[in-house]
Motif scaffolding. Structure first.
Motif, mmCIF file in Angstrom:
data_model
loop_
_atom_site.group_PDB
_atom_site.id
_atom_site.type_symbol
_atom_site.label_atom_id
_atom_site.label_comp_id
_atom_site.label_asym_id
_atom_site.label_seq_id
_atom_site.Cartn_x
_atom_site.Cartn_y
_atom_site.Cartn_z
ATOM 1 N N PRO A 7 44.218 45.009 33.389
ATOM 2 C CA PRO A 7 42.709 44.770 33.734
ATOM 3 C C PRO A 7 42.574 43.433 34.588
ATOM 4 N N LEU A 8 43.382 42.672 34.033
ATOM 5 C CA LEU A 8 42.967 41.089 34.549
ATOM 6 C C LEU A 8 43.460 40.720 35.943
ATOM 7 N N HIS A 9 44.814 41.715 36.025
ATOM 8 C CA HIS A 9 45.429 41.511 37.288
ATOM 9 C C HIS A 9 44.553 42.172 38.356
ATOM 10 N N LYS A 10 43.806 43.191 38.321
ATOM 11 C CA LYS A 10 43.178 43.739 39.185
ATOM 12 C C LYS A 10 42.230 42.951 39.830
ATOM 13 N N ASP A 11 41.514 42.071 38.961
ATOM 14 C CA ASP A 11 40.495 41.338 39.453
ATOM 15 C C ASP A 11 40.807 39.747 39.367
ATOM 16 N N ARG A 12 41.931 39.555 39.261
ATOM 17 C CA ARG A 12 42.662 38.184 39.362
ATOM 18 C C ARG A 12 41.820 37.016 38.352
ATOM 19 N N ILE A 13 41.519 37.713 37.132
ATOM 20 C CA ILE A 13 40.923 36.601 36.171
ATOM 21 C C ILE A 13 42.290 35.844 35.500
ATOM 22 N N PRO A 14 41.975 34.735 35.585
ATOM 23 C CA PRO A 14 43.095 34.017 34.944
ATOM 24 C C PRO A 14 42.915 34.018 33.639
ATOM 25 N N VAL A 15 44.094 33.778 32.721
ATOM 26 C CA VAL A 15 44.387 33.765 31.243
ATOM 27 C C VAL A 15 44.860 32.322 30.946
ATOM 28 N N VAL A 16 44.297 31.825 29.665
ATOM 29 C CA VAL A 16 44.966 30.509 28.987
ATOM 30 C C VAL A 16 45.283 31.049 27.698
ATOM 31 N N ILE A 17 46.695 30.597 27.356
ATOM 32 C CA ILE A 17 46.997 30.617 26.047
ATOM 33 C C ILE A 17 47.050 29.411 25.148
ATOM 34 N N LYS A 18 46.153 29.437 24.369
ATOM 35 C CA LYS A 18 45.819 28.294 23.590
ATOM 36 C C LYS A 18 46.144 28.157 22.223
ATOM 37 N N ASN A 19 46.075 26.991 21.509
ATOM 38 C CA ASN A 19 46.549 26.923 19.991
ATOM 39 C C ASN A 19 45.200 26.947 19.225
ATOM 40 N N THR A 20 44.743 27.632 18.365
ATOM 41 C CA THR A 20 43.565 27.510 17.453
ATOM 42 C C THR A 20 43.656 26.209 16.589
ATOM 43 N N ASN A 21 44.888 25.777 16.254
ATOM 44 C CA ASN A 21 44.955 24.591 15.404
ATOM 45 C C ASN A 21 45.045 23.498 16.395
ATOM 46 N N ARG A 22 45.285 23.310 17.570
ATOM 47 C CA ARG A 22 45.206 22.189 18.360
ATOM 48 C C ARG A 22 44.663 22.727 19.662
ATOM 49 N N PRO A 23 43.270 22.685 19.591
ATOM 50 C CA PRO A 23 42.426 23.445 20.758
ATOM 51 C C PRO A 23 42.440 22.674 22.053
ATOM 52 N N ASP A 24 42.581 21.129 21.829
ATOM 53 C CA ASP A 24 42.627 20.277 23.086
ATOM 54 C C ASP A 24 43.881 20.314 23.822
ATOM 55 N N ASP A 25 45.053 21.156 23.491
ATOM 56 C CA ASP A 25 46.373 21.219 24.187
ATOM 57 C C ASP A 25 45.927 21.822 25.415
ATOM 58 N N ILE A 26 46.619 21.595 26.554
ATOM 59 C CA ILE A 26 46.202 22.408 27.617
ATOM 60 C C ILE A 26 46.553 24.099 27.655
#
Length: 455
Positions: free
Chosen positions: A264-283
């Motif tokens: 579903p994301l691919h169709k509308d080109r919505i970007p995803v970011v994988i982040k760390n709950t324990n280190r939320p400031d990591d890029i």
């Protein structure tokens, strides 16, 4: 607008839930949050979803299930008590479980879906109630109320397009919204779950439905590694990767993000970011439609998965026989077998599939191919591993495949087959399963110490 999804380890106990809500409440753009069922609190712990499966098994086998039900309720009681919340929700949990068991015990597949949904559903209610108690206006929204309408095949829900229009109305709420992942409601009014790991799918569907600017997927790692960290010591984190690259890596064993969630994301080109709950400031790692290619990121990642079976078929002058491949695929279709790769020569073809696809019916499949296709030779190999080298920029660099095969040769790994997809973003190597980890280590050393780019 941001849609954020938090995995099982991120919502496994009271401390983690506080972290999640700190993240959610710290950014007014985080309007919608998708949550999983409580995951493992420690290495020896059992996931809530697995406890629910065991409860289901007790009920179906007509055994006493009360202790298992109480174990599930206790998981939520531990969180509730540590958060100093009211016990009211525990009565709701008990009544809901008993209601599903009473009404669906003679419909096993429906009962399983209903019980499986409870892990996420109870957790979403708990988290919304707690956030409200902390003075943050928050609303629990069930998938049915959100408009997540799905097909009616148990444990294999697919989203219906009508859902996206309904989901857009979620933008009208002023409160923070908490939605349980993993399931939807069919037109027949049954709860139906997505494939396991389906909270990622729910998050992606909601992100597309509300036309989010970004979909944040919070887990217990600070992004996607270029190789499995349990095999390669301290692998690099991928800064940016495309949908296509992620799909290829997910297929071959990267478990950080559910590959079906990309659709579903691919169709509308919505970007995803994988982040760390324990280190939320990591890029974290961004998954986008396109990315910039430079000399340092030609190959995005290396993945290896096991438990494949290959059918090797030989037929003299095969290339001149119109419809020969169609006959073979027709046999597989009759047995509802899907395959993953099909490298071929002028007189031979190999069909690679997950071993589970042909398990317990191998002999019947082989006999049907012999009878309908009149092959000269037909053999089957088990214990195959598939090594995937993935990168959007590989087709631009001369000698990448040569470097990989050299790395495998240096490690004394026998190469059974090789296949490059039409997309030119991945190369597949078939190897013995005993060489899987050694192959990942050797190719990683070559690729990320510069050899891949020097040729």
């Amino acid at each position: 607008m941001k849609v954020s999804k938090f995995g099982g380890s991120s919502v496994s106990n009271a401390e983690q839930i506080k972290k999640v809500l700190n993240i959610v409440n710290s950014d007014e753009d985080r309007k919608i949050t998708i949550v999983s069922a409580p995951g493992k609190r420690h290495k020896e712990d059992v996931k809530t979803t697995d406890l629910l499966i065991r409860l289901y098994e007790k009920v179906i086998d007509r055994l006493d299930y009360i202790s298992k039900k109480e174990e599930i309720i206790q998981r939520y009681a531990d969180i509730i008590h540590e958060l100093h919340m009211s016990d009211t929700l525990l009565s709701t949990i008990d009544q809901t479980l008993e209601s599903y068991i009473a009404t669906l015990k003679d419909k096993p597949s429906r009962l399983l879906d209903a019980l499986l949904s409870c892990g996420e559903n109870f957790n979403a209610q708990l988290i919304a109630e707690y956030n409200n108690s902390q003075g943050v206006p928050t609303r629990y929204i069930s998938p049915g109320d959100a408009g997540i309408t799905v097909t009616d095949l148990p444990q294999n829900a697919q989203i219906l397009d009508q859902s996206y229009e309904a989901l857009y109305k979620l933008r009208e709420y002023d409160e923070k919204l908490i939605i349980p992942g993993f399931f939807g409601l069919s037109r027949q009014n049954y709860i139906v779950t997505f494939p396991r790991g389906g909270s990622d799918i729910t998050g992606a569907i909601v992100a597309r439905g509300v036309r989010a600017d970004i979909y944040e997927n919070f887990t217990d790692v600070s992004g996607i590694f270029r190789a499995n960290p349990s095999i390669v010591k301290n692998p690099e984190v991928i800064d940016e990767i495309t949908y296509r690259e992620m799909r290829e890596l997910s297929y071959a064993g990267f478990g950080v993000f559910h590959d079906e969630a990309l659709q579903p994301l691919h169709k509308d080109r919505i970007p995803v970011v994988i982040k760390n709950t324990n280190r939320p400031d990591d890029i974290g790692t961004y998954i986008r439609h396109d990315r910039e290619i430079n000399s340092n990121n030609v190959i995005s990642g290396i993945s290896c998965d096991k438990d494949f079976t290959v059918l090797n078929i030989k037929k003299y002058l095969m290339n001149r026989q119109v419809g020969f491949t169609r006959k073979i695929l027709g046999v597989l279709e009759d047995y509802e077998i899907s395959f993953d790769h099909m490298p071929s020569g002028i007189d031979s073809i190999s069909i690679i599939m997950r071993s589970k696809e042909i398990q317990h019916r191998e002999e019947q499949v082989l006999n049907d191919i012999r009878e309908r296709c009149e092959v000269d030779e037909l053999s089957v190999e088990h214990d195959l591993a598939v090594l995937m080298i993935v990168g959007e920029g590989m087709h631009r660099i001369v000698g990448t495949a040569n470097t990989i095969t050299h790395a495998l040769a240096e490690a004394n790994i026998n190469l059974k087959m090789m296949n490059q997809g039409a997309s030119e973003i991945s190369i597949m190597f078939g190897i013995d399963v005993i060489d899987a980890e050694k192959a990942v280590k050797s190719t990683y050393e070559y690729c990320y110490n510069g050899q891949c780019l020097k040729i």
